[in-house]
Design a protein around this motif. Structure first.
Motif, PDB file in Angstrom:
ATOM      1  N   PHE A  53     -37.286  63.653 -24.471  1.00 54.84           N
ATOM      2  CA  PHE A  53     -36.353  64.749 -24.667  1.00 54.84           C
ATOM      3  C   PHE A  53     -35.666  65.053 -23.345  1.00 54.84           C
ATOM      4  CE2 PHE A  53     -39.120  65.546 -28.298  1.00 54.84           C
ATOM      5  CZ  PHE A  53     -38.154  65.671 -29.275  1.00 54.84           C
ATOM      6  N   VAL A  54     -34.431  65.461 -23.451  1.00 48.57           N
ATOM      7  CA  VAL A  54     -33.709  65.917 -22.262  1.00 48.57           C
ATOM      8  C   VAL A  54     -34.116  67.363 -22.043  1.00 48.57           C
ATOM      9  CG1 VAL A  54     -31.447  66.386 -21.278  1.00 48.57           C
ATOM     10  CG2 VAL A  54     -31.777  64.397 -22.774  1.00 48.57           C
ATOM     11  N   ARG A  55     -34.571  67.646 -20.855  1.00 45.71           N
ATOM     12  CA  ARG A  55     -34.967  69.021 -20.565  1.00 45.71           C
ATOM     13  C   ARG A  55     -33.731  69.877 -20.387  1.00 45.71           C
ATOM     14  NH1 ARG A  55     -39.393  67.077 -16.117  1.00 45.71           N
ATOM     15  NH2 ARG A  55     -40.888  66.215 -17.627  1.00 45.71           N
ATOM     16  N   LEU A  56     -33.905  71.146 -20.601  1.00 45.15           N
ATOM     17  CA  LEU A  56     -32.738  72.031 -20.561  1.00 45.15           C
ATOM     18  C   LEU A  56     -32.085  72.086 -19.185  1.00 45.15           C
ATOM     19  CD1 LEU A  56     -33.572  75.073 -22.825  1.00 45.15           C
ATOM     20  CD2 LEU A  56     -31.644  73.503 -23.014  1.00 45.15           C
ATOM     21  N   ASP A  57     -32.869  71.821 -18.167  1.00 45.45           N
ATOM     22  CA  ASP A  57     -32.307  71.961 -16.821  1.00 45.45           C
ATOM     23  C   ASP A  57     -32.052  70.616 -16.149  1.00 45.45           C
ATOM     24  OD1 ASP A  57     -34.859  71.128 -16.559  1.00 45.45           O
ATOM     25  OD2 ASP A  57     -35.430  72.570 -15.017  1.00 45.45           O
ATOM     26  N   GLU A  58     -32.018  69.555 -16.921  1.00 44.88           N
ATOM     27  CA  GLU A  58     -31.788  68.266 -16.265  1.00 44.88           C
ATOM     28  C   GLU A  58     -30.594  67.552 -16.903  1.00 44.88           C
ATOM     29  OE1 GLU A  58     -35.093  65.393 -16.452  1.00 44.88           O
ATOM     30  OE2 GLU A  58     -34.983  65.508 -18.642  1.00 44.88           O
ATOM     31  N   ASP A  59     -29.909  66.793 -16.073  1.00 45.26           N
ATOM     32  CA  ASP A  59     -28.800  65.982 -16.571  1.00 45.26           C
ATOM     33  C   ASP A  59     -29.344  64.933 -17.533  1.00 45.26           C
ATOM     34  OD1 ASP A  59     -27.386  67.372 -14.679  1.00 45.26           O
ATOM     35  OD2 ASP A  59     -27.137  65.675 -13.311  1.00 45.26           O
ATOM     36  N   VAL A  60     -28.509  64.528 -18.461  1.00 41.99           N
ATOM     37  CA  VAL A  60     -28.926  63.479 -19.390  1.00 41.99           C
ATOM     38  C   VAL A  60     -29.261  62.199 -18.633  1.00 41.99           C
ATOM     39  CG1 VAL A  60     -28.116  61.975 -21.225  1.00 41.99           C
ATOM     40  CG2 VAL A  60     -27.661  64.416 -21.343  1.00 41.99           C
ATOM     41  N   SER A  61     -28.454  61.877 -17.632  1.00 38.51           N
ATOM     42  CA  SER A  61     -28.713  60.634 -16.900  1.00 38.51           C
ATOM     43  C   SER A  61     -30.013  60.733 -16.103  1.00 38.51           C
ATOM     44  CB  SER A  61     -27.543  60.304 -15.975  1.00 38.51           C
ATOM     45  OG  SER A  61     -27.358  61.335 -15.042  1.00 38.51           O
ATOM     46  N   GLU A  62     -30.317  61.936 -15.637  1.00 35.81           N
ATOM     47  CA  GLU A  62     -31.585  62.132 -14.926  1.00 35.81           C
ATOM     48  C   GLU A  62     -32.766  61.911 -15.853  1.00 35.81           C
ATOM     49  OE1 GLU A  62     -31.885  66.019 -13.267  1.00 35.81           O
ATOM     50  OE2 GLU A  62     -30.364  65.603 -11.736  1.00 35.81           O
TER      51      GLU A  62
ATOM     52  N   LYS B  87     -24.144  66.558 -17.940  1.00 32.49           N
ATOM     53  CA  LYS B  87     -24.604  67.244 -16.731  1.00 32.49           C
ATOM     54  C   LYS B  87     -25.191  68.602 -17.115  1.00 32.49           C
ATOM     55  CE  LYS B  87     -23.159  64.868 -13.005  1.00 32.49           C
ATOM     56  NZ  LYS B  87     -24.148  64.458 -11.992  1.00 32.49           N
ATOM     57  N   ALA B  88     -26.288  68.943 -16.487  1.00 29.74           N
ATOM     58  CA  ALA B  88     -26.952  70.203 -16.832  1.00 29.74           C
ATOM     59  C   ALA B  88     -26.037  71.397 -16.541  1.00 29.74           C
ATOM     60  CB  ALA B  88     -28.254  70.331 -16.055  1.00 29.74           C
ATOM     61  N   ASP B  89     -25.216  71.273 -15.514  1.00 31.09           N
ATOM     62  CA  ASP B  89     -24.401  72.425 -15.111  1.00 31.09           C
ATOM     63  C   ASP B  89     -22.937  72.295 -15.523  1.00 31.09           C
ATOM     64  OD1 ASP B  89     -23.566  70.380 -13.551  1.00 31.09           O
ATOM     65  OD2 ASP B  89     -24.006  71.341 -11.630  1.00 31.09           O
ATOM     66  N   ARG B  90     -22.663  71.444 -16.495  1.00 30.72           N
ATOM     67  CA  ARG B  90     -21.252  71.227 -16.818  1.00 30.72           C
ATOM     68  C   ARG B  90     -20.597  72.444 -17.471  1.00 30.72           C
ATOM     69  NH1 ARG B  90     -20.333  70.288 -21.990  1.00 30.72           N
ATOM     70  NH2 ARG B  90     -18.239  69.537 -21.601  1.00 30.72           N
ATOM     71  N   ASP B  91     -21.388  73.239 -18.152  1.00 32.00           N
ATOM     72  CA  ASP B  91     -20.848  74.448 -18.752  1.00 32.00           C
ATOM     73  C   ASP B  91     -21.573  75.628 -18.127  1.00 32.00           C
ATOM     74  OD1 ASP B  91     -20.347  76.659 -20.514  1.00 32.00           O
ATOM     75  OD2 ASP B  91     -19.715  75.201 -22.027  1.00 32.00           O
ATOM     76  N   GLY B  93     -21.743  78.640 -18.982  1.00 34.39           N
ATOM     77  CA  GLY B  93     -22.280  79.626 -19.920  1.00 34.39           C
ATOM     78  C   GLY B  93     -23.685  79.307 -20.378  1.00 34.39           C
ATOM     79  N   PHE B  94     -23.859  78.095 -20.916  1.00 32.67           N
ATOM     80  CA  PHE B  94     -25.170  77.748 -21.442  1.00 32.67           C
ATOM     81  C   PHE B  94     -25.267  76.231 -21.458  1.00 32.67           C
ATOM     82  CE2 PHE B  94     -21.988  78.758 -24.444  1.00 32.67           C
ATOM     83  CZ  PHE B  94     -22.058  77.830 -25.456  1.00 32.67           C
ATOM     84  N   ARG B  95     -26.406  75.722 -21.836  1.00 33.90           N
ATOM     85  CA  ARG B  95     -26.597  74.283 -21.787  1.00 33.90           C
ATOM     86  C   ARG B  95     -25.914  73.636 -22.980  1.00 33.90           C
ATOM     87  NH1 ARG B  95     -29.691  69.876 -19.695  1.00 33.90           N
ATOM     88  NH2 ARG B  95     -28.183  68.222 -20.051  1.00 33.90           N
ATOM     89  N   CYS B  96     -24.880  72.880 -22.683  1.00 33.71           N
ATOM     90  CA  CYS B  96     -24.089  72.306 -23.755  1.00 33.71           C
ATOM     91  C   CYS B  96     -23.693  70.883 -23.404  1.00 33.71           C
ATOM     92  CB  CYS B  96     -22.848  73.157 -23.976  1.00 33.71           C
ATOM     93  SG  CYS B  96     -21.831  72.605 -25.342  1.00 33.71           S
ATOM     94  N   LEU B  97     -24.141  69.951 -24.214  1.00 35.95           N
ATOM     95  CA  LEU B  97     -23.669  68.569 -24.096  1.00 35.95           C
ATOM     96  C   LEU B  97     -22.320  68.487 -24.772  1.00 35.95           C
ATOM     97  CD1 LEU B  97     -26.677  66.446 -25.413  1.00 35.95           C
ATOM     98  CD2 LEU B  97     -26.129  67.076 -23.060  1.00 35.95           C
ATOM     99  N   SER B  98     -21.496  67.568 -24.284  1.00 39.44           N
ATOM    100  CA  SER B  98     -20.277  67.314 -25.040  1.00 39.44           C
ATOM    101  C   SER B  98     -20.207  65.841 -25.379  1.00 39.44           C
ATOM    102  CB  SER B  98     -19.050  67.703 -24.231  1.00 39.44           C
ATOM    103  OG  SER B  98     -17.901  67.186 -24.872  1.00 39.44           O
TER     104      SER B  98
END
Lengths: 234, 234
Positions: A53-62, B87-91, B93-98
């Motif tokens: 699982f991707v953790r909420l605080d980590e980049d997908v690539s990480e 990226k974890a910090d791309r948004d 507001g909240f954690r959002c993949l695109s």
DNA sequence: TCAAAAGTGTTCGCATTACACCCATGC
DNA sequence: GCATGGGTGTAATGCGAACACTTTTGA
């Protein structure tokens, strides 16, 4: 990971994201794929790509790098996102996107002990078993990408040991393209690119005469890339 | 959509997924991109790609189709996933993949009224304003993909009206590759592919003499694809 | 009659392909 | 001495690139 899953498994109103790794290697003239037996329900014990699982605080690539390191001990390997798999029903348990990434590793460098500890095995790419969920599709897509990519960038080098012979390199490209290449033309083409450095050593493991070892010239490769050159090997 | 966001915005322990659409068109010899002003905080009013949250019960690709239809009224257009941005910090507001997907549409077919109602505008691709989040990166990546893809598949046809002239087609490829092409070579190559059907009509909108209209021959194109042929236009 | 775009063939050079024999060595 | 894989050169072919003039017609 088991804890995370058991916590979440029954939570059906949430979205999850997994990072699944398609880990390619090359040995004995064949392209290999690293798989392991899934350790969580559902489908526990089935063959699967390695993921987390991707953790909420980590980049997908990480997340993908983390998984790869956990299983193989390797860092700084070639890894690229393939694509996201987002069918609503792809995972019967709960709603889970997967961002698939493929990695090319030098099969002689990974940490065997670690791999075995995780119950992972190398399979020839033409002998891949049934995998969980849509993982077979991911593998097929990754192979297609690998073929396409290899035409324009010498990514094949990522799969060979630091020192390699031209016949080895040719075998690798033959495995990727799934057809025979002419050794004279291959050699001519490769050497004309000026990205190989011939060493004074020979590898005698596959012939009595031995084949000269080469290494990859990163500097010249960078120059070539910057000049906008496209490889088109084979 | 506003309701969904206001509900979720402060929920920081959840993961969200957005489907963002990079919508390309072609008009007047230039490639265009459809953008609109973001209607929700944060960054309300800024230029943005058109997107939506992926609902828990819908495929990611469906989400993109839904958005496209909402804004342009179009269905069954060419659309392909670009990649996921994770990226974890791309948004902020909240954690959002695109998951970014690009679409090629015939600019003469979209529903203008609908587009205006949503505050959307067409921009030339070399005059894209600053966009929210990582959307400029997405656009750059999509353009790169478009260039690459156009070399091997005649996706350019998706951007032209059903009937088009060879000079129009050439303009399109010139816009994609960002360089001039030789009209004799271009015509020769295209016609040799046997995927164009010459019509008895002329288009006189851009010259006194008029240029013959053609349409695309899907059947022959399918045959060509099945035969494993690669286009390599220009 | 002239301006503006459409349409048309040929030549050249380079890059890919095809192809066959000698070399080095361990057994 | 022989079997095995390593290493080498040349000729033919095809494809992409370069290149300039004639045609049509509305204004």
């Amino acid at each position: 990971m088991t804890e995370i899953i058991s916590d979440l498994y029954h939570v059906k109103d949430k979205l999850y994201a997994a990072a699944d790794c398609i880990i390619f290697g090359f040995e004995g003239g064949r392209i290999k794929l690293l798989l392991f037996r899934r350790r969580v329900e559902p489908l526990k014990g089935e063959w699967s790509l390695i993921g987390s699982f991707v953790r909420l605080d980590e980049d997908v690539s990480e997340a993908a790098k983390r998984v790869l390191k956990e299983i193989t001990g390797l860092e700084n390997v070639f890894m690229e996102q393939l694509k996201a798999y987002g069918k609503a029903d792809r995972d019967p348990g709960f709603r889970c996107l997967s961002i698939a990434q493929y990695a090319l590793i030098r099969i002689n460098e990974y940490d065997e002990e670690l791999v075995e500890k995780h119950g992972a095995h190398w399979f020839n790419i033409d002998e891949i078993p049934d995998l969980v969920l849509d993982h077979n599709q991911m593998v097929a897509d990754a192979l297609k990408r690998l073929k396409q990519k290899a035409r324009y960038q010498p990514i094949g080098f990522e799969l060979l040991p630091e020192k390699f012979t031209i016949p080895q390199l040719q075998q690798l490209y033959e495995a990727i393209y799934q057809r025979d290449l002419d050794s004279r033309n291959f050699r001519k083409k490769l050497l004309s690119l000026n990205v190989l450095i011939k060493l004074d050593e020979k590898d005698k493991s596959s012939s009595k005469r031995g084949a000269f070892l080469y290494k990859f010239d990163d500097k010249n490769y960078q120059k070539l890339l910057e000049s906008g050159y496209n490889f088109e090997i084979a």
